[in-house]
Design a protein around this motif. Structure first.
Motif, PDB file in Angstrom:
ATOM      1  N   ASP A  18       0.823  -1.206   0.000  1.00 30.57           N
ATOM      2  CA  ASP A  18       0.000   0.000   0.000  1.00 30.57           C
ATOM      3  C   ASP A  18       0.855   1.252   0.000  1.00 30.57           C
ATOM      4  N   GLN A  19       1.935   1.215   0.751  1.00 32.37           N
ATOM      5  CA  GLN A  19       2.838   2.363   0.810  1.00 32.37           C
ATOM      6  C   GLN A  19       3.492   2.616  -0.548  1.00 32.37           C
ATOM      7  N   VAL A  20       3.898   1.544  -1.216  1.00 31.47           N
ATOM      8  CA  VAL A  20       4.523   1.678  -2.537  1.00 31.47           C
ATOM      9  C   VAL A  20       3.517   2.234  -3.546  1.00 31.47           C
ATOM     10  N   ILE A  21       2.280   1.757  -3.489  1.00 27.77           N
ATOM     11  CA  ILE A  21       1.240   2.255  -4.395  1.00 27.77           C
ATOM     12  C   ILE A  21       1.004   3.743  -4.178  1.00 27.77           C
ATOM     13  N   GLN A  22       0.950   4.163  -2.923  1.00 29.34           N
ATOM     14  CA  GLN A  22       0.752   5.579  -2.608  1.00 29.34           C
ATOM     15  C   GLN A  22       1.938   6.412  -3.084  1.00 29.34           C
ATOM     16  N   GLN A  23       3.148   5.880  -2.873  1.00 28.80           N
ATOM     17  CA  GLN A  23       4.349   6.601  -3.306  1.00 28.80           C
ATOM     18  C   GLN A  23       4.388   6.726  -4.829  1.00 28.80           C
ATOM     19  N   THR A  24       3.985   5.661  -5.515  1.00 27.19           N
ATOM     20  CA  THR A  24       3.956   5.695  -6.974  1.00 27.19           C
ATOM     21  C   THR A  24       2.983   6.750  -7.486  1.00 27.19           C
ATOM     22  N   ALA A  25       1.802   6.797  -6.891  1.00 26.75           N
ATOM     23  CA  ALA A  25       0.799   7.781  -7.316  1.00 26.75           C
ATOM     24  C   ALA A  25       1.278   9.196  -7.061  1.00 26.75           C
ATOM     25  N   ALA A  26       1.896   9.409  -5.890  1.00 31.38           N
ATOM     26  CA  ALA A  26       2.390  10.748  -5.557  1.00 31.38           C
ATOM     27  C   ALA A  26       3.513  11.182  -6.492  1.00 31.38           C
ATOM     28  N   LEU A  27       4.431  10.254  -6.774  1.00 28.34           N
ATOM     29  CA  LEU A  27       5.540  10.571  -7.677  1.00 28.34           C
ATOM     30  C   LEU A  27       5.044  10.843  -9.088  1.00 28.34           C
ATOM     31  N   SER A  28       4.114  10.034  -9.563  1.00 25.23           N
ATOM     32  CA  SER A  28       3.591  10.205 -10.916  1.00 25.23           C
ATOM     33  C   SER A  28       2.932  11.567 -11.081  1.00 25.23           C
ATOM     34  N   SER A  29       2.106  11.934 -10.112  1.00 27.46           N
ATOM     35  CA  SER A  29       1.424  13.228 -10.175  1.00 27.46           C
ATOM     36  C   SER A  29       2.425  14.382 -10.124  1.00 27.46           C
ATOM     37  N   ALA A  30       3.408  14.287  -9.229  1.00 25.57           N
ATOM     38  CA  ALA A  30       4.407  15.352  -9.093  1.00 25.57           C
ATOM     39  C   ALA A  30       5.280  15.449 -10.339  1.00 25.57           C
ATOM     40  N   ALA A  31       5.624  14.305 -10.923  1.00 28.95           N
ATOM     41  CA  ALA A  31       6.459  14.305 -12.129  1.00 28.95           C
ATOM     42  C   ALA A  31       5.723  14.936 -13.302  1.00 28.95           C
ATOM     43  N   ASP A  32       4.454  14.586 -13.477  1.00 28.96           N
ATOM     44  CA  ASP A  32       3.667  15.183 -14.560  1.00 28.96           C
ATOM     45  C   ASP A  32       3.630  16.710 -14.436  1.00 28.96           C
ATOM     46  N   ALA A  33       3.381  17.182 -13.212  1.00 25.04           N
ATOM     47  CA  ALA A  33       3.290  18.625 -12.992  1.00 25.04           C
ATOM     48  C   ALA A  33       4.637  19.311 -13.214  1.00 25.04           C
ATOM     49  N   MET A  34       5.703  18.690 -12.735  1.00 27.08           N
ATOM     50  CA  MET A  34       7.032  19.283 -12.881  1.00 27.08           C
ATOM     51  C   MET A  34       7.450  19.358 -14.347  1.00 27.08           C
ATOM     52  N   LEU A  35       7.211  18.286 -15.102  1.00 27.83           N
ATOM     53  CA  LEU A  35       7.607  18.279 -16.508  1.00 27.83           C
ATOM     54  C   LEU A  35       6.743  19.234 -17.329  1.00 27.83           C
ATOM     55  N   ALA A  36       5.491  19.405 -16.931  1.00 31.24           N
ATOM     56  CA  ALA A  36       4.650  20.408 -17.593  1.00 31.24           C
ATOM     57  C   ALA A  36       5.233  21.806 -17.384  1.00 31.24           C
ATOM     58  N   ASP A  37       5.772  22.054 -16.193  1.00 35.63           N
ATOM     59  CA  ASP A  37       6.403  23.345 -15.912  1.00 35.63           C
ATOM     60  C   ASP A  37       7.655  23.547 -16.770  1.00 35.63           C
ATOM     61  N   VAL A  38       8.455  22.493 -16.930  1.00 41.15           N
ATOM     62  CA  VAL A  38       9.654  22.582 -17.780  1.00 41.15           C
ATOM     63  C   VAL A  38       9.250  22.906 -19.209  1.00 41.15           C
ATOM     64  N   ASN A  39       8.241  22.212 -19.713  1.00 41.87           N
ATOM     65  CA  ASN A  39       7.738  22.488 -21.067  1.00 41.87           C
ATOM     66  C   ASN A  39       7.255  23.927 -21.198  1.00 41.87           C
ATOM     67  N   SER A  41       8.197  26.422 -19.721  1.00 39.12           N
ATOM     68  CA  SER A  41       9.325  27.353 -19.686  1.00 39.12           C
ATOM     69  C   SER A  41      10.156  27.294 -20.970  1.00 39.12           C
ATOM     70  N   MET A  42      10.424  26.093 -21.493  1.00 32.13           N
ATOM     71  CA  MET A  42      11.489  25.931 -22.492  1.00 32.13           C
ATOM     72  C   MET A  42      11.060  25.404 -23.852  1.00 32.13           C
ATOM     73  N   SER A  43       9.787  25.074 -24.036  1.00 31.44           N
ATOM     74  CA  SER A  43       9.355  24.490 -25.299  1.00 31.44           C
ATOM     75  C   SER A  43       9.275  25.526 -26.408  1.00 31.44           C
ATOM     76  N   THR A  44       9.692  25.129 -27.610  1.00 35.93           N
ATOM     77  CA  THR A  44       9.468  25.964 -28.796  1.00 35.93           C
ATOM     78  C   THR A  44       8.180  25.565 -29.502  1.00 35.93           C
ATOM     79  N   TYR A  45       7.532  24.499 -29.054  1.00 40.66           N
ATOM     80  CA  TYR A  45       6.285  24.033 -29.660  1.00 40.66           C
ATOM     81  C   TYR A  45       5.060  24.626 -28.978  1.00 40.66           C
ATOM     82  N   ILE A  46       5.207  25.047 -27.704  1.00 43.12           N
ATOM     83  CA  ILE A  46       4.118  25.677 -26.967  1.00 43.12           C
ATOM     84  C   ILE A  46       4.191  27.181 -27.218  1.00 43.12           C
TER      85      ILE A  46
END
Length: 311
Positions: A18-39, A41-46
């Protein structure tokens, strides 16, 4: 970034499912948000990204930057200086002209006149940074393209995110650029396959065992177009305004950060095998070069890189 990402890690022995599942969900959500921020900032397509707005500004413009964009531009400047311009974030107009940018593909090489017309807009010296103000001065007509470094920066940010969750044994990857830390199960190193630069099929050239290092590969064997039997690579030499034409097919670079490895892999691809190998040796950079020959491919590795190879 137009590609996928992955995060793998070794969970603590004490962690329940259960702890691993929760950690996976938290990491996935945080990673999506962080990479959206990078895009954003730095994308030439957006079209409304921080970088796109800077590129659209008319005339010579001075603009304060977010910390991430400033950091990436400063690293790019350093590598441009050290590589004597082989790495150059202002090469974007030429990349677009040759059909490898956000403007879409082409099937015909541009004319010499079209290339010459863009040359006054090319040159990393036309982007000046002010560390005190975290600002950039971009000369008129200059277009900045961070596609050869921003993905590596994204990998580094992913690694920082994973570490902020208390994870020390992990492998993070975006579109084939990677960063490894610690070990995987049974105290084994992370194994990374380096692709053979053969067109039209997937094959493994070498496998390396890594930990606590970033890995980036650049090559001319996937992204190209052909006209009258001539292949035009997506890697543009800023000095000539044309795709590279030497025999270096692929280069893999190992560095502490993926942003640096990403940028250096591009710089080495522009330089060609002899100049790039000499640069790697002189600067203590672990790298492997795969070079076209009349009988196939020839490998050339720095002594430090050879230590990572799995025989």
């Amino acid at each position: 970034m137009g590609t996928s990402y992955s995060v793998k890690w070794l969970a603590a022995d004490s962690a329940g499912s259960d702890q691993v599942i929760q950690q996976t969900a938290a990491l996935s959500s945080a990673a999506d948000a962080m990479l959206a921020d990078v895009n954003q900032s730095m994308s030439t397509y957006i079209t409304d990204s921080e970088l796109s707005q800077l590129n659209r500004a008319s005339g010579t413009v001075t603009q304060q930057l977010s910390e991430p964009l400033y950091q990436v531009l400063e690293l790019s400047r350093q590598i441009s200086v050290k590589s004597d311009g082989a790495f150059d974030v202002t090469v974007g107009p030429l990349v677009n002209l040759w059909g490898f940018g956000p403007d879409g593909r082409v099937t015909k090489a541009p004319s010499a006149a079209d290339i010459l017309a863009l040359q006054p807009r090319i040159g990393y010296q036309k982007v000046k940074l002010d560390a005190e103000q975290s600002a950039v001065e971009r000369a008129e007509g200059v277009y900045i393209d961070l596609s050869a470094v921003a993905k590596g920066y994204g990998v580094d940010r992913l690694a920082e995110l994973v570490e902020s969750h208390g994870i020390t044994d992990y492998l993070v990857e975006i579109g084939g650029e990677l960063r490894a830390s610690g070990l995987k199960l049974n105290d084994e190193p992370w194994l990374i396959a380096i692709e053979s630069p053969v067109s039209g099929k997937r094959a493994i050239q070498r496998i390396i065992a890594v930990n606590d290092v970033a890995v980036a590969t650049s090559g001319d064997y996937r992204n190209y177009f052909e006209e009258n039997g001539i292949r035009f690579s997506h890697t543009i030499d800023p000095a000539t305004g044309r795709p590279i034409s030497h025999k270096l097919a692929s280069v893999t670079v190992l560095r502490p950060t993926c942003a640096e490895a990403d940028a250096l892999a591009t710089a080495f691809t522009v330089m060609g095998e002899d100049k790039a190998y000499a640069y790697a040796i002189a600067n203590g950079i672990d790298a492997m070069f795969i070079v076209k020959s009349d009988t196939g491919f020839v490998e050339k590795q720095t002594p430090g890189f050879a230590a990572y190879l799995v025989e």
